[in-house]
Motif scaffolding. Structure first.
Motif, PDB file in Angstrom:
ATOM      1  N   ASN A 522      -6.130  14.703 -10.790  1.00  0.00           N
ATOM      2  CA  ASN A 522      -5.169  14.813 -11.892  1.00  0.00           C
ATOM      3  C   ASN A 522      -3.721  14.640 -11.423  1.00  0.00           C
ATOM      4  OD1 ASN A 522      -7.148  15.376 -13.946  1.00  0.00           O
ATOM      5  ND2 ASN A 522      -7.335  17.435 -13.077  1.00  0.00           N
ATOM      6  N   ALA A 523      -3.357  13.398 -11.237  1.00  0.00           N
ATOM      7  CA  ALA A 523      -2.027  13.086 -10.708  1.00  0.00           C
ATOM      8  C   ALA A 523      -0.914  13.498 -11.662  1.00  0.00           C
ATOM      9  CB  ALA A 523      -1.929  11.585 -10.434  1.00  0.00           C
ATOM     10  N   LYS A 524       0.184  13.963 -11.090  1.00  0.00           N
ATOM     11  CA  LYS A 524       1.374  14.326 -11.859  1.00  0.00           C
ATOM     12  C   LYS A 524       2.352  13.155 -11.921  1.00  0.00           C
ATOM     13  CE  LYS A 524       1.112  19.104 -10.136  1.00  0.00           C
ATOM     14  NZ  LYS A 524       1.851  20.137  -9.348  1.00  0.00           N
ATOM     15  N   ILE A 525       2.082  12.125 -11.175  1.00  0.00           N
ATOM     16  CA  ILE A 525       2.956  10.953 -11.126  1.00  0.00           C
ATOM     17  C   ILE A 525       2.151   9.719 -11.510  1.00  0.00           C
ATOM     18  CG2 ILE A 525       4.410  11.949  -9.306  1.00  0.00           C
ATOM     19  CD1 ILE A 525       2.927  10.042  -7.349  1.00  0.00           C
ATOM     20  N   ASN A 526       2.833   8.617 -11.670  1.00  0.00           N
ATOM     21  CA  ASN A 526       2.162   7.338 -11.937  1.00  0.00           C
ATOM     22  C   ASN A 526       1.724   6.739 -10.586  1.00  0.00           C
ATOM     23  OD1 ASN A 526       1.548   4.594 -12.458  1.00  0.00           O
ATOM     24  ND2 ASN A 526       2.796   4.643 -14.319  1.00  0.00           N
ATOM     25  N   ILE A 527       0.442   6.871 -10.290  1.00  0.00           N
ATOM     26  CA  ILE A 527      -0.065   6.408  -8.999  1.00  0.00           C
ATOM     27  C   ILE A 527       0.115   4.891  -8.857  1.00  0.00           C
ATOM     28  CG2 ILE A 527      -2.129   6.154  -7.572  1.00  0.00           C
ATOM     29  CD1 ILE A 527      -3.156   8.749  -8.658  1.00  0.00           C
ATOM     30  N   ASN A 528      -0.086   4.181  -9.941  1.00  0.00           N
ATOM     31  CA  ASN A 528      -0.017   2.717  -9.880  1.00  0.00           C
ATOM     32  C   ASN A 528       1.356   2.222  -9.448  1.00  0.00           C
ATOM     33  OD1 ASN A 528      -2.312   3.481 -11.601  1.00  0.00           O
ATOM     34  ND2 ASN A 528      -2.577   1.266 -11.856  1.00  0.00           N
ATOM     35  N   LYS A 529       2.405   2.849  -9.978  1.00  0.00           N
ATOM     36  CA  LYS A 529       3.761   2.449  -9.588  1.00  0.00           C
ATOM     37  C   LYS A 529       4.009   2.756  -8.117  1.00  0.00           C
ATOM     38  CE  LYS A 529       6.217   2.569 -14.010  1.00  0.00           C
ATOM     39  NZ  LYS A 529       7.372   3.105 -14.761  1.00  0.00           N
ATOM     40  N   ARG A 530       3.490   3.870  -7.677  1.00  0.00           N
ATOM     41  CA  ARG A 530       3.628   4.239  -6.264  1.00  0.00           C
ATOM     42  C   ARG A 530       2.905   3.229  -5.377  1.00  0.00           C
ATOM     43  NH1 ARG A 530       5.065   9.264  -4.076  1.00  0.00           N
ATOM     44  NH2 ARG A 530       5.192   9.043  -1.804  1.00  0.00           N
ATOM     45  N   LEU A 531       1.736   2.798  -5.830  1.00  0.00           N
ATOM     46  CA  LEU A 531       0.975   1.808  -5.080  1.00  0.00           C
ATOM     47  C   LEU A 531       1.713   0.473  -5.016  1.00  0.00           C
ATOM     48  CD1 LEU A 531      -2.637   2.475  -6.435  1.00  0.00           C
ATOM     49  CD2 LEU A 531      -1.807   2.964  -4.127  1.00  0.00           C
ATOM     50  N   GLU A 532       2.261   0.035  -6.142  1.00  0.00           N
ATOM     51  CA  GLU A 532       3.018  -1.220  -6.177  1.00  0.00           C
ATOM     52  C   GLU A 532       4.158  -1.199  -5.166  1.00  0.00           C
ATOM     53  OE1 GLU A 532       4.399  -2.029 -10.088  1.00  0.00           O
ATOM     54  OE2 GLU A 532       2.407  -2.385 -10.927  1.00  0.00           O
ATOM     55  N   GLU A 534       4.399   0.691  -2.422  1.00  0.00           N
ATOM     56  CA  GLU A 534       3.920   0.709  -1.042  1.00  0.00           C
ATOM     57  C   GLU A 534       3.343  -0.642  -0.628  1.00  0.00           C
ATOM     58  OE1 GLU A 534       1.844   3.979   0.545  1.00  0.00           O
ATOM     59  OE2 GLU A 534       2.597   5.408  -0.940  1.00  0.00           O
ATOM     60  N   ILE A 535       2.683  -1.314  -1.564  1.00  0.00           N
ATOM     61  CA  ILE A 535       2.154  -2.650  -1.260  1.00  0.00           C
ATOM     62  C   ILE A 535       3.303  -3.611  -0.947  1.00  0.00           C
ATOM     63  CG2 ILE A 535       0.989  -4.668  -2.253  1.00  0.00           C
ATOM     64  CD1 ILE A 535      -0.762  -2.669  -3.838  1.00  0.00           C
ATOM     65  N   LYS A 536       4.341  -3.530  -1.762  1.00  0.00           N
ATOM     66  CA  LYS A 536       5.521  -4.384  -1.549  1.00  0.00           C
ATOM     67  C   LYS A 536       6.163  -4.103  -0.197  1.00  0.00           C
ATOM     68  CE  LYS A 536       9.881  -5.760  -3.756  1.00  0.00           C
ATOM     69  NZ  LYS A 536      10.786  -5.551  -4.909  1.00  0.00           N
ATOM     70  N   GLU A 537       6.293  -2.824   0.137  1.00  0.00           N
ATOM     71  CA  GLU A 537       6.895  -2.448   1.427  1.00  0.00           C
ATOM     72  C   GLU A 537       6.043  -2.947   2.589  1.00  0.00           C
ATOM     73  OE1 GLU A 537       7.343   1.764   1.299  1.00  0.00           O
ATOM     74  OE2 GLU A 537       9.060   1.726  -0.077  1.00  0.00           O
ATOM     75  N   GLU A 538       4.728  -2.839   2.432  1.00  0.00           N
ATOM     76  CA  GLU A 538       3.821  -3.272   3.502  1.00  0.00           C
ATOM     77  C   GLU A 538       3.929  -4.780   3.709  1.00  0.00           C
ATOM     78  OE1 GLU A 538       1.178  -3.112   6.555  1.00  0.00           O
ATOM     79  OE2 GLU A 538       2.036  -1.397   5.494  1.00  0.00           O
ATOM     80  N   LYS A 539       4.000  -5.543   2.614  1.00  0.00           N
ATOM     81  CA  LYS A 539       4.116  -6.996   2.736  1.00  0.00           C
ATOM     82  C   LYS A 539       5.468  -7.412   3.286  1.00  0.00           C
ATOM     83  CE  LYS A 539       0.722  -8.312  -0.779  1.00  0.00           C
ATOM     84  NZ  LYS A 539       0.479  -9.042  -2.031  1.00  0.00           N
ATOM     85  N   ASN A 540       6.502  -6.708   2.902  1.00  0.00           N
ATOM     86  CA  ASN A 540       7.831  -7.000   3.447  1.00  0.00           C
ATOM     87  C   ASN A 540       7.880  -6.728   4.931  1.00  0.00           C
ATOM     88  OD1 ASN A 540       8.884  -7.825   0.992  1.00  0.00           O
ATOM     89  ND2 ASN A 540       9.692  -5.795   0.463  1.00  0.00           N
ATOM     90  N   TYR A 541       7.185  -5.664   5.345  1.00  0.00           N
ATOM     91  CA  TYR A 541       7.127  -5.336   6.774  1.00  0.00           C
ATOM     92  C   TYR A 541       6.400  -6.434   7.540  1.00  0.00           C
ATOM     93  CZ  TYR A 541       5.598  -3.108  11.097  1.00  0.00           C
ATOM     94  OH  TYR A 541       5.343  -2.832  12.420  1.00  0.00           O
ATOM     95  N   ALA A 542       5.329  -6.929   6.904  1.00  0.00           N
ATOM     96  CA  ALA A 542       4.553  -7.996   7.549  1.00  0.00           C
ATOM     97  C   ALA A 542       5.386  -9.259   7.697  1.00  0.00           C
ATOM     98  CB  ALA A 542       3.291  -8.288   6.747  1.00  0.00           C
ATOM     99  N   ASP A 543       6.235  -9.534   6.711  1.00  0.00           N
ATOM    100  CA  ASP A 543       7.092 -10.725   6.777  1.00  0.00           C
ATOM    101  C   ASP A 543       8.143 -10.597   7.864  1.00  0.00           C
ATOM    102  OD1 ASP A 543       5.650 -11.708   4.691  1.00  0.00           O
ATOM    103  OD2 ASP A 543       7.127 -11.173   3.159  1.00  0.00           O
TER     104      ASP A 543
END
Length: 543
Positions: A522-532, A534-543
């Motif tokens: 039962n998340a208190k935050i929007n998990i999907n936005k958090r995932l978006e 972190e995914i963006k940060e991970e890809k930027n790191y890879a670049d």
């Protein structure tokens, strides 16, 4: 008895002629029987089939059922569910085989079948190379024994790009020999197709060309490079690999990041002296055969056209050393040299006292297989392997361990999937539950063994591109690699109404020992936005 007499009657037109006597020299018959023209195709075929069956059987019996699949295998199998022209970890060919395995039922039998098949095809091509070089039955058996009882048993044990890589190297060299003998341009185009498939399987095959090109230029065979069909074939190869090159371009060349990460985390621990030492071990039972091939390529007149093969292996090994490559990257080099050496030795050992060495050279691969059986395969329980303490193993972390890293990577996965399934089943709407793992091994193993249809993901490797953000997630199952002072519970639990630890991997021999399953509901935050984010940060790191 040195000879015997035999009578024969000739019948022609109803007339019977006088008998004539034939003197048969057994030694002459045996020697000639071993020549290609005196060997029935049926006999050769039966012997070849025998080696093929032996190879398939060994690949299955050398793995104890106590072991699961290996970490990398799960990632490659999961690629079948996400077909593309490229991946962060490997080119696309492995995913094509994974898709076939998926259509066949995704069972362990088929997972093991394909690397075994690639090993069998490698054996077959070496056999055909020996025939092409006019090798007799002894040469064929010597070469086949050297291939079967070698490190290829270990390579063909795992569903990874390496087995197909060795096959492509061997096939390309065979095609080159075919072209030099026949001068038929069709072999240039076949070679281009084989190279393209090798490239789309593993970029490692580029080292083949890097080592081969200067060897050709320095030899009399440089005239090959003057043939316009060579460049048409190169163009064909380029067309075939173009989709993958475009994928790399559109994804900012992840291979560059992958190689940089590999160099920083794994290749940094590679010792060049160890690289050279391991080259002698891969085909140790055929070491004399390979060394004989070097001599033959330099001084044996029938191999005059192939002298550049000697320079090619030197250049290729030097390039591998320069880049501090892993030792097994070079395994694809050797099968063709076993073919050359087998043919040469079959000729040298024909007469005199040297003919008594024939069984010795065939026996050597078998003799060296005995210690290999005890050291190189997961054919006994991890408890027994650790208790025996036959050797220590250097892992990618640069440290020595009691169990091989490959073997440790084949333990604990079913346990992890089973425990994750049991937690996942607690949620009434399980599709709103995200299973997030630390690494691709965890995610892939859960997806392979799950009985609940879990689609686990990770920010690691290709899984970073496989998140389904169309689902609104409320719950999180977090699979976390063990850390002595883990902060996962403290950092993540404030964002959920409840949290608890559901279990961990208890197999102490597993590389993932103590990997922990955290559950947040039962998340208190929007998990999907958090995932978006972190995914963006991970890809930027890879670049």
């Amino acid at each position: 008895m040195a000879s015997e007499k035999s009578e024969a009657f000739l019948f022609s037109g109803g007339k019977t002629y006088k008998p004539f006597q034939i003197k048969i020299n057994p030694i002459f018959v045996i020697q000639n029987h071993l020549q290609p023209n005196h060997i029935s195709m049926n006999k050769r075929t039966l012997i070849l089939i025998g080696f093929i069956i032996l190879k398939f059987v060994l690949q299955y019996v050398l793995i104890s059922p106590e072991y699961d699949l290996q970490r990398d295998e799960y990632l490659h199998l999961d690629q079948a569910n996400h077909l593309a022209w490229g991946y962060l970890s490997v080119p696309p060919v492995t995913s094509w085989f994974s898709y076939i395995i998926l259509l066949l039922g995704n069972s362990v039998f088929w997972v093991k079948f394909f690397p075994a098949l690639f090993g069998v095809l490698t054996l077959l091509i070496v056999w055909k190379t020996i025939e092409l070089l006019k090798g007799n039955l002894y040469a064929l058996v010597l070469g086949a024994a050297g291939i079967v009882f070698s490190s290829l048993l270990r390579i063909n044990m795992l569903y990874q790009p390496n087995s197909f890589d060795v096959l492509c190297w061997t096939a390309f060299y065979y095609i080159l020999v075919q072209y030099i003998i026949s001068k038929k341009t069709k072999w240039l185009y076949i070679g281009a197709v084989v190279f393209a498939f090798g490239f789309l399987n593993k970029y490692n095959i580029l080292f083949l060309l890097i080592g081969l090109l200067p060897a050709l230029i320095l030899s009399k065979q440089r005239k090959i490079l003057a043939d316009k069909n060579v460049y048409f074939a190169l163009f064909l190869g380029l067309i075939l690999i173009l989709p993958n090159l475009l994928w790399q371009y559109n994804n900012q060349f992840p291979i560059v990041h992958h190689m940089k990460e590999l160099a920083e985390t794994q290749l940094v621990n590679v010792n060049r002296a160890d690289f050279l030492k391991e080259q002698f071990l891969f085909f140790i039972g055929s070491l004399f055969v390979i060394l004989a091939s070097f001599y033959a390529l330099l001084f044996y007149k029938p191999f005059e056209k192939f002298k550049f093969f000697f320079a090619s292996i030197i250049f290729t090994i030097l390039v591998f050393l320069y880049f501090k490559a892993k030792a097994y990257y070079a395994i694809g080099l050797y099968p063709v040299y076993i073919a050359f050496g087998s043919v040469f030795l079959s000729d040298v050992l024909k007469t005199g006292w040297k003919r008594y060495l024939k069984p010795v050279f065939i026996a050597l691969p078998l003799l060296f297989f005995v210690p290999m059986y005890y050291l190189a395969f997961p054919n006994r329980s991890p408890e027994k392997l650790v208790a025996e303490k036959l050797e220590t193993h250097r892992w990618e972390d640069g440290k020595e361990h009691d169990l091989s890293q490959d073997f440790a990577d084949m333990l604990g996965w079913k346990e992890l999937a089973r425990k994750t399934d049991s937690v996942y089943a607690l949620f009434p709407k399980s599709e709103n539950t995200l299973v997030l793992c630390d690494n691709y091994g965890q995610a892939g193993a859960i997806n392979f063994y799950t009985k609940k249809g879990i689609k686990a993901v990770s920010f690691n490797a290709d899984y970073v591109n496989w998140f389904n953000l169309n689902i609104y997630y409320k719950n999180l199952i977090r699979v976390k690699t063990f850390e002595e002072n883990s902060t996962e519970f403290k950092e993540t639990s404030p964002f959920f109404q409840s949290a608890f630890i559901a279990g961990e991997i208890t197999n102490k021999y597993a590389r993932e020992y103590k990997t922990t399953i955290f559950v947040f509901t039962n998340a208190k935050i929007n998990i999907n936005k958090r995932l978006e984010q972190e995914i963006k940060e991970e890809k930027n790191y890879a670049d």
